[in-house]
Design a protein around this motif. Structure first.
Motif, short mmCIF file in Angstrom:
data_model
loop_
_atom_site.label_atom_id
_atom_site.label_comp_id
_atom_site.label_asym_id
_atom_site.label_seq_id
_atom_site.Cartn_x
_atom_site.Cartn_y
_atom_site.Cartn_z
N SER A 90 0.81 -1.22 0.00
CA SER A 90 0.00 0.00 0.00
C SER A 90 0.85 1.27 0.00
O SER A 90 0.33 2.36 -0.27
CB SER A 90 -0.93 0.02 1.22
OG SER A 90 -0.18 0.01 2.42
N SER A 91 2.15 1.17 0.27
CA SER A 91 3.00 2.35 0.23
C SER A 91 3.30 2.81 -1.18
O SER A 91 3.85 3.90 -1.39
CB SER A 91 4.32 2.10 0.98
OG SER A 91 5.05 1.05 0.39
N PHE A 92 2.93 1.98 -2.17
CA PHE A 92 2.99 2.45 -3.56
C PHE A 92 1.67 3.15 -3.85
O PHE A 92 0.64 2.52 -4.04
CB PHE A 92 3.20 1.27 -4.52
CG PHE A 92 3.21 1.67 -5.97
CD1 PHE A 92 4.14 2.57 -6.45
CD2 PHE A 92 2.26 1.16 -6.85
CE1 PHE A 92 4.15 2.94 -7.79
CE2 PHE A 92 2.25 1.53 -8.18
CZ PHE A 92 3.21 2.42 -8.65
N ASP A 93 1.72 4.46 -3.87
CA ASP A 93 0.50 5.27 -3.98
C ASP A 93 0.25 5.63 -5.44
O ASP A 93 0.60 6.70 -5.91
CB ASP A 93 0.62 6.53 -3.12
CG ASP A 93 -0.70 7.27 -3.00
OD1 ASP A 93 -1.73 6.69 -3.36
OD2 ASP A 93 -0.69 8.42 -2.54
N PHE A 94 -0.36 4.69 -6.15
CA PHE A 94 -0.70 4.87 -7.56
C PHE A 94 -2.05 5.59 -7.62
O PHE A 94 -3.00 5.22 -6.92
CB PHE A 94 -0.78 3.50 -8.22
CG PHE A 94 -0.79 3.49 -9.71
CD1 PHE A 94 -0.27 4.54 -10.45
CD2 PHE A 94 -1.33 2.41 -10.38
CE1 PHE A 94 -0.28 4.50 -11.83
CE2 PHE A 94 -1.35 2.36 -11.76
CZ PHE A 94 -0.82 3.41 -12.48
N THR A 95 -2.16 6.61 -8.45
CA THR A 95 -3.39 7.42 -8.46
C THR A 95 -4.48 6.76 -9.29
O THR A 95 -4.95 7.30 -10.30
CB THR A 95 -3.09 8.82 -9.02
OG1 THR A 95 -2.50 8.68 -10.34
CG2 THR A 95 -2.15 9.59 -8.13
N GLU A 96 -4.88 5.58 -8.87
CA GLU A 96 -5.97 4.86 -9.50
C GLU A 96 -6.84 4.23 -8.41
O GLU A 96 -6.44 4.16 -7.25
CB GLU A 96 -5.44 3.76 -10.44
CG GLU A 96 -4.56 4.26 -11.58
CD GLU A 96 -5.32 5.08 -12.60
OE1 GLU A 96 -6.56 4.93 -12.66
OE2 GLU A 96 -4.69 5.87 -13.33
N THR A 97 -8.03 3.78 -8.78
CA THR A 97 -8.89 3.11 -7.81
C THR A 97 -8.28 1.77 -7.41
O THR A 97 -7.52 1.16 -8.18
CB THR A 97 -10.30 2.88 -8.39
OG1 THR A 97 -10.19 2.08 -9.58
CG2 THR A 97 -10.95 4.20 -8.73
N TYR A 98 -8.61 1.31 -6.21
CA TYR A 98 -8.00 0.07 -5.75
C TYR A 98 -8.89 -0.62 -4.72
O TYR A 98 -9.73 -0.01 -4.07
CB TYR A 98 -6.62 0.34 -5.13
CG TYR A 98 -6.64 1.30 -3.96
CD1 TYR A 98 -6.93 0.87 -2.67
CD2 TYR A 98 -6.35 2.65 -4.15
CE1 TYR A 98 -6.93 1.74 -1.60
CE2 TYR A 98 -6.34 3.53 -3.09
CZ TYR A 98 -6.63 3.08 -1.81
OH TYR A 98 -6.64 3.95 -0.75
N ASP A 99 -8.67 -1.94 -4.58
CA ASP A 99 -9.14 -2.72 -3.45
C ASP A 99 -7.97 -2.85 -2.49
O ASP A 99 -6.81 -2.87 -2.89
CB ASP A 99 -9.62 -4.10 -3.90
CG ASP A 99 -10.85 -4.03 -4.79
OD1 ASP A 99 -11.65 -3.10 -4.62
OD2 ASP A 99 -10.99 -4.90 -5.67
N GLU A 100 -8.29 -2.98 -1.20
CA GLU A 100 -7.24 -3.01 -0.18
C GLU A 100 -7.57 -4.05 0.88
O GLU A 100 -8.73 -4.28 1.20
CB GLU A 100 -7.10 -1.63 0.46
CG GLU A 100 -5.93 -1.49 1.40
CD GLU A 100 -5.80 -0.05 1.90
OE1 GLU A 100 -4.81 0.61 1.54
OE2 GLU A 100 -6.69 0.40 2.65
N GLY A 101 -6.55 -4.67 1.39
CA GLY A 101 -6.74 -5.65 2.46
C GLY A 101 -5.48 -5.77 3.30
O GLY A 101 -4.57 -4.96 3.21
N ILE A 102 -5.43 -6.83 4.10
CA ILE A 102 -4.35 -7.02 5.07
C ILE A 102 -3.42 -8.14 4.62
O ILE A 102 -3.86 -9.19 4.17
CB ILE A 102 -4.93 -7.37 6.45
CG1 ILE A 102 -5.89 -6.28 6.92
CG2 ILE A 102 -3.80 -7.58 7.47
CD1 ILE A 102 -5.26 -4.92 7.10
N VAL A 103 -2.12 -7.88 4.77
CA VAL A 103 -1.11 -8.93 4.58
C VAL A 103 -0.77 -9.51 5.95
O VAL A 103 -0.53 -8.77 6.90
CB VAL A 103 0.17 -8.38 3.91
CG1 VAL A 103 1.22 -9.48 3.81
CG2 VAL A 103 -0.15 -7.81 2.54
#
Length: 240
Positions: A90-103
């Motif tokens: 998640s530290s790669f902040d690409f300016t697009e929509t995304y889904d996110e979860g936990i590693v």
């Protein structure tokens, strides 16, 4: 500079103990650099040191990078080359929509007993596919990929059976240098909360000498994995 590589040795100087590295290196170990549908890249800094590595499977990318990687160059690369998805920390902040979860990760091994069940470390893949119930994936494409990875020691599958019927399953979708990524953990609804899933995962963990990673959705299954020795270590993002 980002360049396409032709040999796995070109990534040898990059070593990062994260889920994305295991995913990329497992893929290149399984397929090499000779297929059109699987390609690999590296980013070099001004001293010719590798700062990031990337895999492209069809149009889906995985990215692993050091803190000093040129993230602006990486963003421009994805925008120019095109993609269906980009999986990264998640530290790669690409300016697009995304889904996110936990590693999560685990290097512990907890012994769990479970009588009257059988472990199958070489299940029939069609039965496993039907049990996991992949909604949008064809069996043919899934089978070709997973069987190829298993043959090259880059994946494995395991099921828990009662009287020959699968009640729980799990897959190491990527294996590289004793580390692995756990996925497709499922237990039949009528056998949940009875310890079967925990037993299956504990048995699978015992097969891996190093660290096991997994990606879970936000607010789902955290305590299940914590009881098995996993801990939260960060967030994944899937840019689309």
């Amino acid at each position: 500079m980002i360049e396409k590589i032709t040999d796995i040795k070109q990534l040898s100087s990059f070593k990062k103990n994260d889920l994305y590295y295991v995913r990329i290196m497992s893929l290149i170990k399984a397929y090499g650099c000779g297929y059109d549908f699987a390609s690999f890249y590296r980013q070099l800094d001004e001293k010719n040191q590798v700062t990031a590595i990337l895999s492209k499977l069809d149009t889906d990318f995985t990215l692993s990078f050091y803190d000093n990687a040129d993230k602006e160059e990486l963003s421009e690369f994805f925008s120019v080359i095109g993609y269906s998805s980009v999986l990264s920390d998640s530290s790669f902040d690409f300016t697009e929509t995304y889904d996110e979860g936990i590693v999560m990760s685990c290097d512990k091994r907890i012994e769990i007993q479970c009588p009257y069940v059988d472990i199958d470390r070489y299940p029939k893949l069609m039965e496993l596919f039907n049990f996991v119930d992949y909604d949008t994936l064809s069996f043919e494409s899934w089978y070709v990929d997973i069987s190829h990875r298993i043959r090259h020691g880059c994946a494995s599958a395991c099921t828990l059976n009662i009287n020959g019927e699968i009640i729980s399953s799990g897959i190491f979708s990527s294996i590289y240098n004793n580390d692995a990524i756990l996925s497709a953990v499922r237990t039949s609804s009528e056998f949940r909360h009875m310890g079967y899933g925990s037993y299956l995962v504990s048995q699978m963990l015992s097969d891996i000498k190093g660290r096991v990673f997994l990606m879970r959705e936000m607010n789902l299954n955290e305590q299940f994995y914590i009881r098995l020795g996993f801990e939260n270590i960060g967030k994944w993002r899937m840019y689309k």
